[in-house]
Design a protein around this motif. Structure first.
Motif, PDB file in Angstrom:
ATOM      1  N   GLU A 132      45.801  64.927 -24.559  1.00 33.06           N
ATOM      2  CA  GLU A 132      45.049  65.491 -23.447  1.00 33.06           C
ATOM      3  C   GLU A 132      43.694  66.026 -23.911  1.00 33.06           C
ATOM      4  O   GLU A 132      42.684  65.880 -23.215  1.00 33.06           O
ATOM      5  N   GLU A 133      43.657  66.632 -25.087  1.00 29.18           N
ATOM      6  CA  GLU A 133      42.380  67.108 -25.623  1.00 29.18           C
ATOM      7  C   GLU A 133      41.466  65.944 -25.987  1.00 29.18           C
ATOM      8  O   GLU A 133      40.248  66.042 -25.863  1.00 29.18           O
ATOM      9  N   ARG A 134      42.039  64.839 -26.413  1.00 29.29           N
ATOM     10  CA  ARG A 134      41.230  63.681 -26.785  1.00 29.29           C
ATOM     11  C   ARG A 134      40.565  63.057 -25.565  1.00 29.29           C
ATOM     12  O   ARG A 134      39.411  62.621 -25.631  1.00 29.29           O
ATOM     13  N   TYR A 135      41.262  63.028 -24.451  1.00 31.69           N
ATOM     14  CA  TYR A 135      40.713  62.408 -23.244  1.00 31.69           C
ATOM     15  C   TYR A 135      39.888  63.372 -22.401  1.00 31.69           C
ATOM     16  O   TYR A 135      39.251  62.955 -21.450  1.00 31.69           O
ATOM     17  N   GLN A 136      39.907  64.658 -22.698  1.00 37.66           N
ATOM     18  CA  GLN A 136      39.012  65.650 -22.116  1.00 37.66           C
ATOM     19  C   GLN A 136      38.960  65.590 -20.590  1.00 37.66           C
ATOM     20  O   GLN A 136      37.907  65.439 -19.977  1.00 37.66           O
ATOM     21  N   GLY A 137      40.122  65.680 -19.959  1.00 35.27           N
ATOM     22  CA  GLY A 137      40.164  65.726 -18.508  1.00 35.27           C
ATOM     23  C   GLY A 137      40.333  64.392 -17.828  1.00 35.27           C
ATOM     24  O   GLY A 137      40.639  64.343 -16.632  1.00 35.27           O
ATOM     25  N   ARG A 138      40.129  63.293 -18.519  1.00 33.54           N
ATOM     26  CA  ARG A 138      40.337  61.963 -17.930  1.00 33.54           C
ATOM     27  C   ARG A 138      41.803  61.577 -18.091  1.00 33.54           C
ATOM     28  O   ARG A 138      42.155  60.623 -18.782  1.00 33.54           O
ATOM     29  N   TRP A 139      42.663  62.331 -17.440  1.00 29.36           N
ATOM     30  CA  TRP A 139      44.102  62.167 -17.618  1.00 29.36           C
ATOM     31  C   TRP A 139      44.609  61.172 -16.585  1.00 29.36           C
ATOM     32  O   TRP A 139      45.018  61.527 -15.483  1.00 29.36           O
ATOM     33  N   ASP A 140      44.581  59.905 -16.960  1.00 28.82           N
ATOM     34  CA  ASP A 140      44.923  58.839 -16.037  1.00 28.82           C
ATOM     35  C   ASP A 140      45.856  57.854 -16.711  1.00 28.82           C
ATOM     36  O   ASP A 140      46.555  58.194 -17.681  1.00 28.82           O
ATOM     37  N   LEU A 141      45.859  56.608 -16.219  1.00 32.35           N
ATOM     38  CA  LEU A 141      46.754  55.590 -16.763  1.00 32.35           C
ATOM     39  C   LEU A 141      46.475  55.317 -18.225  1.00 32.35           C
ATOM     40  O   LEU A 141      47.396  55.115 -19.015  1.00 32.35           O
ATOM     41  N   GLN A 142      45.178  55.302 -18.600  1.00 33.83           N
ATOM     42  CA  GLN A 142      44.824  54.992 -19.980  1.00 33.83           C
ATOM     43  C   GLN A 142      45.406  55.999 -20.959  1.00 33.83           C
ATOM     44  O   GLN A 142      45.801  55.644 -22.069  1.00 33.83           O
TER      45      GLN A 142
ATOM     46  N   LEU B 225      48.286  57.849 -20.704  1.00 31.23           N
ATOM     47  CA  LEU B 225      49.712  57.629 -20.918  1.00 31.23           C
ATOM     48  C   LEU B 225      49.957  56.331 -21.671  1.00 31.23           C
ATOM     49  O   LEU B 225      50.848  56.255 -22.528  1.00 31.23           O
ATOM     50  N   ALA B 226      49.170  55.283 -21.361  1.00 34.65           N
ATOM     51  CA  ALA B 226      49.318  54.020 -22.083  1.00 34.65           C
ATOM     52  C   ALA B 226      48.950  54.195 -23.548  1.00 34.65           C
ATOM     53  O   ALA B 226      49.599  53.627 -24.437  1.00 34.65           O
ATOM     54  N   ASP B 227      47.915  54.973 -23.833  1.00 37.29           N
ATOM     55  CA  ASP B 227      47.506  55.228 -25.214  1.00 37.29           C
ATOM     56  C   ASP B 227      48.566  56.028 -25.951  1.00 37.29           C
ATOM     57  O   ASP B 227      48.833  55.799 -27.146  1.00 37.29           O
ATOM     58  N   TYR B 228      49.197  56.984 -25.247  1.00 37.70           N
ATOM     59  CA  TYR B 228      50.268  57.746 -25.891  1.00 37.70           C
ATOM     60  C   TYR B 228      51.453  56.836 -26.232  1.00 37.70           C
ATOM     61  O   TYR B 228      52.053  56.962 -27.303  1.00 37.70           O
ATOM     62  N   CYS B 229      51.791  55.926 -25.329  1.00 35.76           N
ATOM     63  CA  CYS B 229      52.872  54.975 -25.611  1.00 35.76           C
ATOM     64  C   CYS B 229      52.525  54.100 -26.808  1.00 35.76           C
ATOM     65  O   CYS B 229      53.397  53.781 -27.631  1.00 35.76           O
ATOM     66  N   TRP B 230      51.256  53.707 -26.914  1.00 37.74           N
ATOM     67  CA  TRP B 230      50.845  52.924 -28.086  1.00 37.74           C
ATOM     68  C   TRP B 230      51.022  53.738 -29.365  1.00 37.74           C
ATOM     69  O   TRP B 230      51.436  53.204 -30.399  1.00 37.74           O
ATOM     70  N   SER B 231      50.702  55.029 -29.313  1.00 37.31           N
ATOM     71  CA  SER B 231      50.792  55.869 -30.508  1.00 37.31           C
ATOM     72  C   SER B 231      52.230  56.014 -30.991  1.00 37.31           C
ATOM     73  O   SER B 231      52.487  55.990 -32.198  1.00 37.31           O
ATOM     74  N   ILE B 232      53.196  56.171 -30.065  1.00 35.86           N
ATOM     75  CA  ILE B 232      54.577  56.320 -30.518  1.00 35.86           C
ATOM     76  C   ILE B 232      55.143  54.982 -31.010  1.00 35.86           C
ATOM     77  O   ILE B 232      56.015  54.954 -31.877  1.00 35.86           O
ATOM     78  N   LYS B 233      54.635  53.875 -30.487  1.00 35.15           N
ATOM     79  CA  LYS B 233      55.050  52.575 -31.016  1.00 35.15           C
ATOM     80  C   LYS B 233      54.437  52.336 -32.380  1.00 35.15           C
ATOM     81  O   LYS B 233      55.062  51.746 -33.259  1.00 35.15           O
ATOM     82  N   ARG B 234      53.220  52.793 -32.594  1.00 31.96           N
ATOM     83  CA  ARG B 234      52.536  52.614 -33.876  1.00 31.96           C
ATOM     84  C   ARG B 234      53.225  53.387 -34.985  1.00 31.96           C
ATOM     85  O   ARG B 234      53.170  53.002 -36.152  1.00 31.96           O
ATOM     86  N   GLU B 235      53.886  54.492 -34.641  1.00 31.51           N
ATOM     87  CA  GLU B 235      54.547  55.319 -35.642  1.00 31.51           C
ATOM     88  C   GLU B 235      55.920  54.787 -36.030  1.00 31.51           C
ATOM     89  O   GLU B 235      56.565  55.355 -36.903  1.00 31.51           O
ATOM     90  N   CYS B 236      56.393  53.727 -35.378  1.00 34.12           N
ATOM     91  CA  CYS B 236      57.705  53.174 -35.702  1.00 34.12           C
ATOM     92  C   CYS B 236      57.602  52.341 -36.971  1.00 34.12           C
ATOM     93  O   CYS B 236      56.928  51.306 -36.991  1.00 34.12           O
ATOM     94  N   PRO B 237      58.258  52.694 -38.090  1.00 32.91           N
ATOM     95  CA  PRO B 237      58.105  51.958 -39.350  1.00 32.91           C
ATOM     96  C   PRO B 237      58.816  50.610 -39.354  1.00 32.91           C
ATOM     97  O   PRO B 237      58.530  49.772 -40.205  1.00 32.91           O
TER      98      PRO B 237
END
Length: 358
Positions: free
Chosen positions: A319-329, A331-343
């Protein structure tokens, strides 16, 4: 074309594009319309709704809804986010409908305030706050004596403390064990007198907290863990306070933890007796232990609300990274981050960061 020294080049990042088709926006409310497809995109090929639980909560300004795996094997998967919806019955009903909850029928672990919205109850300090029985919160002379309160056969509008129709089935609700622990701690500190050595030690140990907050028992998780490890705190309490404190620690380990002890019934009854002798009031959270602790699952830590509360801190970075632009992008970016952390998954771009090997 040549660039001068120190010129910076940036490009449009589209790493979240694979997750965007699974989210929709409806009047500042972002939600997932294809749960199974989202989990498959995250690398979970087999989706079974029985293995997941839903957590709904809100901070001061944001309403969040997240899916949690029952054994906490996978990370939290966000499925709804809003900065305009508040914790109200109509808004929670809208969330349930847009997420197609009755298609999945997940088990739910939320705090008691959210339970009031899910069951259409009047929230606040009401006379009949329990959704399982007709426990009278104002009959204090019967709280520590009566265990067989009249059960609630149904939750219909017009019944005591019921204003609206229920949104979910009562069998899908799990007791919020984290909030029960915090509620027990609060009742313990409220029973302390300001002249006791225990209370004076708390004032000295937590200089950043006011006397009013200490008296109200407004401690967070790290502060509670600090007290559990503090031997000087144990030495400053009286015999009655020590019995209640040790009973609380045994309850957390033998009933609210990862493994339920064989004598968990004795542990619960001993805690209730020690709290009664200390002069604690019977709150709604303590009432669950007094009357309904047999309805809780065997492993509360595996289906607790602690992981959901942790999700507030994890999403805060995004939320701090997107600075108020809390939209589809977002949540999609957060989903990408948790997939990226999967070893276990392979990625097109590998990390060549130097690592320290054992």
């Amino acid at each position: 074309m040549f660039f001068g020294k120190g010129a910076k080049v940036s490009y449009f990042r589209s790493r979240e594009s694979a997750f965007l088709p699974y989210f929709r926006s409806d009047s500042s409310f972002v939600y997932c319309h294809n749960i199974q497809g989202l989990l498959e995109e995250l690398g979970i090929p087999i989706y079974n709704s029985i293995e997941w639980r839903m957590f709904i909560d809100s901070s001061k300004r944001i309403l969040k809804c997240v899916l949690l795996y029952n054994s906490n094997l996978y990370g939290a998967v966000p499925i709804a986010h809003s900065v305009s919806l508040r914790e109200e019955y109509g808004n929670i009903k809208r969330v349930i409908e847009l997420l197609q909850y009755h298609k999945h029928n997940w088990i739910i672990c939320v705090d008691l305030k959210m339970l009031c919205f899910l069951f259409g109850q009047q929230h606040g300090y009401t006379k009949y706050p329990c959704y399982l029985c007709m426990w009278d919160s104002r009959a204090r002379d019967q709280h520590w004596v009566e265990r067989n309160w009249p059960p609630r056969s149904d939750l219909k509008p017009g019944d005591p403390n019921i204003l609206h129709e229920t949104l979910v089935d009562r069998e899908k609700i799990i007791f919020p064990h984290l909030h029960i622990k915090l509620g027990l701690m609060r009742q313990f500190f409220k029973a302390l007198t300001t002249e006791s050595n225990c209370f004076n030690y708390l004032v000295w140990a937590f200089l950043g907290l006011s006397i009013q907050k200490i008296k109200a028992g407004l401690f967070d998780g790290p502060q509670i863990r600090q007290l559990n490890k503090n031997e000087r705190f144990s030495g400053s309490i009286s015999e009655l306070e020590e019995n209640a404190w040790l009973s609380y620690k045994n309850l957390v380990k033998g009933f609210l933890g990862n493994a339920r002890a064989e004598n968990y019934i004795e542990i619960v009854l001993k805690l209730l007796e020690s709290y009664r002798e200390l002069g604690c009031n019977m709150s709604i959270k303590m009432q669950f232990l007094h009357n309904h602790f047999a309805n809780s699952p065997e492993n509360l830590a595996a289906v607790s609300d602690k992981q959901g509360e942790r999700f507030h801190q994890d999403l805060k970075v995004m939320e701090e990274r997107y600075q108020g632009r809390w939209d589809l992008q977002m949540l999609a970016d957060y989903c990408w981050s948790i997939k990226r952390e999967c070893p276990q998954l392979e990625h097109a771009r590998k990390s060549y960061k130097r690592k320290f090997l054992p």
